[in-house]
Design a protein around this motif. Sequence first.
Motif, short mmCIF file in Angstrom:
data_model
loop_
_atom_site.label_atom_id
_atom_site.label_comp_id
_atom_site.label_asym_id
_atom_site.label_seq_id
_atom_site.Cartn_x
_atom_site.Cartn_y
_atom_site.Cartn_z
N LEU A 168 13.26 8.37 -9.65
CA LEU A 168 11.73 7.39 -9.11
C LEU A 168 11.44 6.70 -7.81
CD1 LEU A 168 11.53 5.75 -12.39
CD2 LEU A 168 9.84 7.34 -11.66
N PRO A 169 10.16 6.10 -7.31
CA PRO A 169 10.40 5.28 -5.92
C PRO A 169 10.55 4.59 -6.83
CG PRO A 169 8.44 7.18 -6.21
CD PRO A 169 9.00 7.18 -7.68
N GLN B 9 14.09 5.07 -1.77
CA GLN B 9 13.48 6.28 -2.10
C GLN B 9 11.93 5.66 -2.05
OE1 GLN B 9 16.00 6.16 -4.20
NE2 GLN B 9 15.16 6.96 -5.48
N THR B 10 10.80 6.07 -1.52
CA THR B 10 9.88 5.06 -1.51
C THR B 10 8.52 5.80 -1.31
OG1 THR B 10 8.76 3.20 -0.73
CG2 THR B 10 10.27 4.06 0.89
N SER B 11 7.60 6.10 -1.56
CA SER B 11 6.27 6.38 -0.77
C SER B 11 5.20 5.88 -0.31
CB SER B 11 5.35 7.12 -1.64
OG SER B 11 4.96 6.86 -3.04
N LEU B 12 5.45 3.76 -0.08
CA LEU B 12 4.87 3.14 0.71
C LEU B 12 4.46 3.67 1.96
CD1 LEU B 12 6.84 -0.31 -0.07
CD2 LEU B 12 4.70 0.61 -1.00
N GLU C 164 0.97 -1.00 0.42
CA GLU C 164 0.18 -0.02 0.01
C GLU C 164 0.79 1.20 -0.50
OE1 GLU C 164 -3.05 1.51 2.39
OE2 GLU C 164 -3.15 -0.55 3.57
N ARG C 165 0.25 2.03 -1.14
CA ARG C 165 1.19 3.32 -0.74
C ARG C 165 0.38 4.21 0.10
NH1 ARG C 165 2.66 2.85 -7.26
NH2 ARG C 165 3.26 0.95 -7.32
N ALA C 166 1.27 5.46 0.53
CA ALA C 166 0.46 6.53 0.96
C ALA C 166 -0.24 7.30 -0.14
CB ALA C 166 2.19 7.72 1.48
N ALA C 167 -0.96 7.66 0.69
CA ALA C 167 -2.31 8.80 -0.42
C ALA C 167 -1.23 10.67 -1.03
CB ALA C 167 -3.53 9.06 0.49
N VAL D 149 10.98 8.84 2.56
CA VAL D 149 9.67 9.59 2.07
C VAL D 149 9.24 9.67 0.88
CG1 VAL D 149 8.42 10.13 4.27
CG2 VAL D 149 10.40 11.73 3.44
N MET D 150 8.68 10.43 0.11
CA MET D 150 8.69 11.52 -0.66
C MET D 150 7.35 12.39 -0.99
SD MET D 150 9.96 8.87 -3.88
CE MET D 150 10.47 10.03 -5.10
N HIS D 151 8.00 13.59 -0.49
CA HIS D 151 7.02 14.80 -0.94
C HIS D 151 7.96 16.32 -0.96
CE1 HIS D 151 7.91 16.21 3.16
NE2 HIS D 151 7.73 15.03 4.32
#
Length: 439
Positions: A227-228, A281-284, A209-212, A309-311
């Motif tokens: 890229l994640p 790097q990940t947005s899970l 599941e990825r972060a919204a 995190v990626m934001h």
Amino acid sequence: MSRPAVKVVGGGLAGAEAVWTLASRGIRVILYEMRPRTSTPAHKTDFLAEVVCSNSFGADAPTSPAGILKRELRSLGSLIMECADKARVPAGKALAVDRDIFSGLVTEALENHPLVEIVREEVTSIPEGPAIIATGPLTSPSMAEEIKKLAGEDYLSFFDAIAPVVEADSIDMAIAFRRGRWGQEDDYINCPFTREEYEAFIKALTTAERAAPHDFEDSPSWFEGCLPVEVMASRGLDTLRFGPMRPVGLPLPGTDREAWAVAQLRQDNKEGTLYNIVGFQTSLRWGEQERVFRMIPGLERAEFARFGVMHRNIYVNAPAALDPFLRFKGGPQDLFLAGQITGVEGYLESTAMGLAAALNAAALLLEKPFPRWPRETAVGALLHYLGDAVERRFQPMNVNLGIFPPLAEKVRNKARRAELTALRAEEALAPLLEDLAGR
Ligand SMILES: Cc1cc2nc3c(=O)[nH]c(=O)nc-3n(C[C@H](O)[C@H](O)[C@H](O)COP(=O)(O)OP(=O)(O)OC[C@H]3O[C@@H](n4cnc5c(N)ncnc54)[C@H](O)[C@@H]3O)c2cc1C
């Protein structure tokens, strides 16, 4: 001659804490907050100290790193902690708040303080000092440009693409091995996969599941360049094996045979207590990161010091740009930076950098020496990280055991290690509290 008022720009968590810290010491403050006239892509209200995402301030157990930080903030008279404690909602061992009650209390306290003036406007240039800039990870574009001039062109980042960081002594070195590619120096720790392990890992990674996504993070410019890991994995079963997980030049110890794939870990702090997973790097979601990345051979029992995190996140490269007192190197001596933008990550870490910057500004105005934070304290450990992290790979950091100095003796049990670290932090803070109380 009366003392000048300190201008604080940004009424978020750090700015609000800074204003309170100064006003509580009898110093006049003018706080500039651009909301509600101009907002950021994440803020929704006109409250000061708005909590933009989760309503949790993290673990409250006195022996957890976040708990140590909370205790220090409380003992220094933190407004953010006082209001958080009053606005508390049930959340097990964590401190979570009713966000409107919390921010409402902070706003009320500052609006009612006789030494505080609040101006609701955007500041577009660096004000005359004494001043504190606390404009946060979503600093308005014109102010970000001004900060860039002071920090240096290369030392202001606009987004985070962070790989998870694990505690070095939680890596199973019976499975993982040290080796540099093609026989270069043994700087990397390598986690080798069999084909079956790799395929199971890719399946878990691509279905986790990825972060919204936040709507303001659409089409970020970093996307193709960085890229994640889960997006790379979804492009094909072998994409990672020919990318960041390629095993070539990394034969298994005592053999000339390579693994099917390898996850590499690179040292993340000078002491070598923290390692990041290279290219991950990940947005899970954080829980998913724990589940999936523990499938990496050698990381089955990994302790995560921070998750990936990626934001969007504006922050300076602190070791390159800041002096030990949160001022720009070579910049005005009465201009301080505070909050997330200094290169910390998290609500309370940002708050702590508001408190530290304000104590420095107060010392300057009251002609006292700058407070010296022992590195054994949580605030001191964060400040030390900002000054001493590896400049080339600087990434924002939250409070975790890995940033405290190692204990004199090696303690394997994590709970015991945390307990001893907490005790040592408490002892180390006492002289500073005494010094500040006497001012
Ligand atoms: C989308 C997002 C989600 C996050 N979620 C979490 C989370 O769940 N948990 C966590 O611990 N941390 C989270 N963080 C990280 C961080 O802890 C928070 O961003 C925290 O609010 C940072 O505190 P701050 O005081 O540095 O900045 P902020 O709280 O953002 O405060 C900065 C203030 O400055 C104002 N401002 C900006 N530019 C100007 C200007 N030019 N003039 C006047 N005012 C200005 C803004 O309106 C804002 O009120 C998140 C960050 C982001 C970006």
